[in-house]
Design a protein around this motif. Structure first.
Motif, mmCIF file in Angstrom:
data_model
loop_
_atom_site.group_PDB
_atom_site.id
_atom_site.type_symbol
_atom_site.label_atom_id
_atom_site.label_comp_id
_atom_site.label_asym_id
_atom_site.label_seq_id
_atom_site.Cartn_x
_atom_site.Cartn_y
_atom_site.Cartn_z
ATOM 1 N N ARG A 123 15.550 56.493 50.344
ATOM 2 C CA ARG A 123 16.124 56.692 51.679
ATOM 3 C C ARG A 123 16.830 58.040 51.760
ATOM 4 O O ARG A 123 16.631 58.809 52.694
ATOM 5 N N TRP A 164 11.746 43.921 51.356
ATOM 6 C CA TRP A 164 12.356 44.702 50.280
ATOM 7 C C TRP A 164 11.748 44.352 48.921
ATOM 8 O O TRP A 164 11.560 45.221 48.082
ATOM 9 N N GLN A 213 15.384 50.836 56.025
ATOM 10 C CA GLN A 213 14.096 50.320 56.473
ATOM 11 C C GLN A 213 13.344 51.403 57.236
ATOM 12 O O GLN A 213 13.888 52.069 58.114
ATOM 13 N N GLN A 218 11.001 48.572 53.006
ATOM 14 C CA GLN A 218 12.398 48.773 52.633
ATOM 15 C C GLN A 218 12.441 49.832 51.548
ATOM 16 O O GLN A 218 11.853 49.641 50.484
#
Length: 168
Positions: A91, A139, A27, A85
Motif C-alpha cells: 500500500r 485479504w 484495499q 487487499q
C-alpha cells in the motif's frame, strides 16, 4: 471510464451496482466502465483514497500489451468489481508510486508514468484474480497469491503475517 482506486487511510462504505461493501485501508479496487458506484463515510469517520480514471482505449492497449486475454475476461466478467487487499508495505509503495507519477509538470511524462503504473498494478496485483465467488476473505486470498512468489515464500510465516497486515 475505468477506475483504479486505493483506500490509503480509514474505512468507507462503497456502493457499487446496488450492493454495499465496506472497504478499509489498503484495499485496491478495479471499477469497470459499466459499474455505477459511490463512496460514503462510515459514521462520519475520515477516509482517504487515490483514484485513477482511464479510458477504454487505455485499458485495451494495456491488456493487448500484457497479452492475457483470459485475465482480461475474468476482470470484466466478474459479478463484482475485482478487489485485492494490499499489505501495508505494498500500500505504501503504491501510494508513493501514484504520488511520484503525478508530481511532474510535464503532462506527457505524467501520462507515461501513469500508464506504466497501470501495467504494474494489473500485472502485480490483479494477475491472480479469480472470478469465482469465494468465501475466503479478500485479504487472505491476496496473501495466498503473494506467497506464491519465491521472494515471499522463502521468508516463511513472518512474511505471510506482514503481507496480511494481520496478527497471528
Amino acid at each position: 471510464y475505468y477506475e483504479i482506486f486505493l483506500v490509503i487511510k480509514g474505512r468507507c462504505s462503497h456502493t457499487v451496482n446496488a450492493a454495499e461493501y465496506f472497504l478499509e485501508d489498503g484495499q485496491l479496487v478495479f471499477i469497470r466502465d459499466f459499474d455505477a458506484h459511490l463512496y460514503r463515510s462510515i459514521n462520519g469517520e475520515y477516509f482517504e483514497f487515490i483514484n485513477l480514471a482511464f479510458t477504454r482505449e487505455t485499458f485495451d492497449a494495456m491488456t493487448n500489451y500484457l497479452g492475457d486475454t483470459a485475465l482480461c475476461r475474468a476482470l470484466l466478467q466478474a459479478s463484482t468489481p475485482p478487489m485485492v487487499q494490499l499489505s501495508p508495505r505494498d500500500r505504501e509503495r503504491l501510494f508513493y508510486a501514484f504520488s511520484d507519477a503525478v508530481s511532474g509538470p510535464d503532462t506527457e511524462a505524467v501520462r507515461f508514468k501513469l500508464r506504466a503504473l497501470l501495467v504494474q498494478i494489473f500485472s502485480e496485483f490483479f494477475m491472480f484474480f479469480r472470478p469465482e465467488e469465494s468465501k475466503i476473505p479478500v485479504w487472505l486470498d491476496t496473501a495466498y497469491a503473494q506467497m506464491q512468489k519465491p521472494q515471499n515464500f522463502t521468508q516463511g510465516l513472518s512474511r505471510l503475517y506482514a503481507l496480511t497486515g494481520k496478527s497471528p
